[in-house]
Design an enzyme around this catalytic site. Structure first.
Site: not given
Length: 756
Positions: A74, A98, A102-103, A165, A286
């Site tokens: 990821h 990123h 957090e993880d 993300d 269109d």
């Protein structure tokens, strides 16, 4: 720096040792990385990317996605997306990292030591709030969005990482449960796709919209997809003929360096137009368009002349986004013509404009890599500055209101008007002169007295149109009116008006908030409660700086007593983990101040009875008619040992009570000196819109009227019904209150009812 098996001397693995497929650009970074890469804060771009990927790989090792793939897949995909749109090495490094805070166990402080404050700042901006328990998903979503927008205001590159993300997550939702897929897709459509559009990142916007469309309306998605595929050969043949004709005409006009191509519209765009115009697929002309890319600005208008000379233009379909760019920086000439017996859309732009259309803010950074870019005064980010200003000033804990305002701000079209000096100002569609005044400056709005639109005096509620010249007339004696809240369209104007009101009435609202707490918690020990650590934490949870701000917000109606007490209970539980959660208001007061004794509001009742003629008998006011001082009343003796009930003389229930059980009573004329208040119930039918209850409560607060209970019932497509229980001194105050609420534009009907 980080020990592990199969390491080279510089601390980085060989590309083949990572066990996953790596893109060529990353392999190049890993192979040429110098020995010094193991040191902190690598300055070389390739060293930075190699180090950030290696650290992310090690920290996420052993973690897997719901699909079963190693988690590192990821962040690698996010970094790859960022590279595709031209993001800088530090942004790509933040893409690798990123999720690590957090993880995994690493901290932002360590991350800053390894990669510097820019990379760690970007990672912090996209990291969700951890360690805080939110009572519901809405509050968690609102608070995380607040955090992200504040981070974007400091460094706009934060949003690039967040959008990349979200795009990869949307591409890989298949492994999640259906309800979670729907929730994420809905949030993507309402927040992230419009955010990509606001920043001009068309490549992200289109794919996010189509991926959400596929999940939220699968049948319609498949239907349009099939229609597009079925008619593709016919459409491509027609476009090819048109392209060849235009290429010949453009060359004959002297234009040599240009590109011309057909492009398909994305599926969600076709479906949205079908819904908006109430048309079937075959009626949307269109679904594909021509794009002409020419070398310079002059060539854009020359090419436009050739297009209009070759094909008949459709009146009203020409838009010059070069002379008047979109707020996100998008520039192009748009026109619609009749080509090969069918209408066709044509877009004309330069290569630079095309880059901006595809990649938005990533295509034209206004800072160097070593800087610390912020929103500053760049006009294209005015919507973000206003949104951040609003959330900092408003400090609202109404999370539904906050989310609704974000969605409105991101989605809404804009109108462009001019100042008397000819400067262009972009405003939300439906804006008025008041919105314009507050867009110019807070003081202009606060002292607005009148307006001239196109040199003509107009009401302040007049809606502005594209091209209007607007002049604001100010005077030092003018001040905002709460009636303005009924017609302003922008959150900035709405909240500046409320801000002015709160500041000018701050002492009153603080006292009112204190009275609300006294009523439920008692007077004794309240000072200890207000200065307690738990109450300070409650203020922080409500995005307020002090407990005094909390009292003001409570008195103003920006937050409810129910919200304050619920959060106070939770804070007490967190501070005293070995004790039970205080269930009652009595327990809250005792828990915070052990020396304080709970005092029931009944103990502070007035010494003089408000009803004369009862001679010490027990009585109660009839809930069926809730009489007020100033109204003719009568007492009735209840059967059994239930005392006296006081009714209005015109109460419908009086006719059913024998005269022998009726007592003559009247109000004590000295009642006002005791400041006694009585409950009354109102039923209000209103147009169902976000914030209407808050607007009503604000008017009541302006008149120092306490609301002890408020309930709202809504039905799709029907007016909302609001039941309010308010506390009043007299029937005269009731009449003024009803008239004040009835004067609001959203109020359909208002009536007094019995207490429920």
């Amino acid at each position: 720096m980080f020990a592990g098996p199969q390491l080279r001397s510089d601390g980085i693995k060989l590309p083949e040792d990572y066990g996953i497929e790596l893109p060529e650009w990353l392999i190049n970074c890993l192979e040429v990385v110098p020995p010094a890469v193991g040191e902190c804060c690598p300055t070389d771009s390739k060293a930075l990317l190699a180090c950030s990927f290696d650290l992310a790989f090690r920290l996420h090792k052993g973690q897997f996605r719901a699909s079963g793939d190693p988690y590192i897949v990821h962040p690698l995909a996010v970094a790859n997306l960022l590279r595709e749109i031209g993001a800088s090495p530090k942004v790509i490094a933040a893409g690798f990292l990123h999720d690590v805070v957090e993880d995994t166990s690493i901290t932002l402080e360590l991350l800053e030591g390894y990669f510097g404050n820019e990379v760690s700042g970007l990672v912090e901006g996209v990291t969700k709030l951890g360690g805080i328990h939110f009572p519901n998903r809405t509050e968690a979503q609102a608070e995380n969005l607040r955090k992200m927008f504040l981070a974007m205001a400091r460094d706009i590159r934060v949003v690039l990482v967040k959008l990349a993300d979200r795009l990869h997550n949307m591409r890989t939702l298949d492994s999640l449960q259906a309800d979670k897929q729907q929730r994420i897709a809905q949030e993507t459509r309402e927040i992230y796709a419009p955010l990509a559009n606001r920043l001009g990142i068309g490549r992200f916007k289109w794919e996010l919209e189509d991926l959400a469309f596929k999940l939220l309306e699968p049948d319609q998605y498949r239907e349009i997809q099939q229609e597009v595929v079925t008619k593709r050969s016919e459409r491509e043949k027609r476009l090819a003929q048109t392209v060849e004709l235009l290429r010949e005409r453009l060359q004959n006009s002297g234009l040599k360096k240009f590109e011309i191509s057909g492009r398909p519209k994305h599926l969600f765009g076709i479906w949205s137009k079908m819904q908006r115009q109430d048309k079937a697929f075959h009626e949307i002309y269109d679904v594909a368009a021509l794009r002409i890319i020419v070398p310079n600005l002059e060539s854009c208008y020359r090419a436009l002349a050739v297009v209009h000379d070759t094909f008949r233009p459709i009146p009203g379909r020409f838009k010059d986004y070069i002379g008047l760019p979109k707020p996100n920086g998008y520039q192009s000439l748009h026109t619609a013509v009749i080509g090969r017996h069918r209408p066709i859309e044509v877009q004309i732009r330069t290569p630079e404009m095309h880059q901006v259309a595809e990649f938005g803010i990533a295509a034209h950074w206004k800072y160097k890599e070593g800087g610390s870019p912020a929103v500053g005064n760049t006009e294209k980010f005015s919507w973000l500055r206003q949104l951040v200003d609003w959330q900092q000033e408003e400090n609202s804990s109404d999370h539904n209101d906050y989310l609704s305002s974000i969605k409105e701000d991101l989605f809404d079209e804009e109108v462009f008007v001019f100042t008397p000096k000819g400067d262009v100002v972009g405003l939300r569609k439906g804006s008025t002169a008041i919105d314009f005044a507050y867009r110019i400056h807070s003081e202009v709005g606060n002292h607005c007295y009148g307006t001239r639109i196109n040199d003509k005096l107009c009401p302040l509620a007049t809606k502005l149109n594209n091209g209007d010249f607007v002049e604001i007339i100010t005077t030092n004696t003018a001040h905002p009116s709460l009636d303005w809240l009924n017609f302003v369209a922008t959150p900035t104007a709405r909240n500046r008006i409320r801000q002015w009101y709160k500041v000018s009435h701050r002492d009153e609202t603080i006292q009112r908030g204190k009275e609300l707490l006294e009523r439920d918690l008692g007077r004794k020990g309240l000072d200890s409660l207000l200065t307690s650590e738990a109450m300070k934490k409650v203020a922080e949870r409500c995005n307020l700086k002090t407990t005094e701000d909390l009292l003001a917000a409570l008195g103003f109606g920006a937050i409810t007593l129910h919200q304050v007490l619920n959060r106070l209970r939770e804070e007490i539980r967190l501070q005293n983990m070995n004790t039970h959660i205080p269930e009652t208001n009595n327990e809250i007061a005792k828990q915070v101040s052990t020396n304080a004794e709970y005092a029931s509001p009944k103990e502070s009742s007035v010494k003089t009875s408000p009803i004369l003629g009862l001679e010490g008998l027990d009585y109660r006011l009839g809930g069926c008619c809730s009489p007020l001082p100033g109204e003719e009343i009568i007492g009735t003796v209840a059967l059994g040992n239930h005392g006296i009930t006081i009714h209005r003389q015109n109460c419908a229930n009086i006719s059913n009570i024998p005269s022998v059980r009726q007592l003559p009573v009247k109000w004590n004329e000295e009642l006002s000196s005791h400041d006694t208040k009585f409950s009354t119930q109102l039923k209000i039918e209103v147009i169902d819109r976000v914030g209407v209850l808050k607007d009503i409560l604000m008017r009541l607060s302006d008149s120092s009227i306490n609301v002890s209970d408020a309930r709202v019932q809504t039905s799709y497509g029907k007016p909302a019904c609001i039941d309010l229980r308010i506390e009043l001194k007299s029937s005269a105050q009731l009449a003024m209150t009803i008239n004040k609420i009835r004067a609001m534009a959203d109020v359909i009907d208002i009536a007094r009812t019995g207490l429920s």
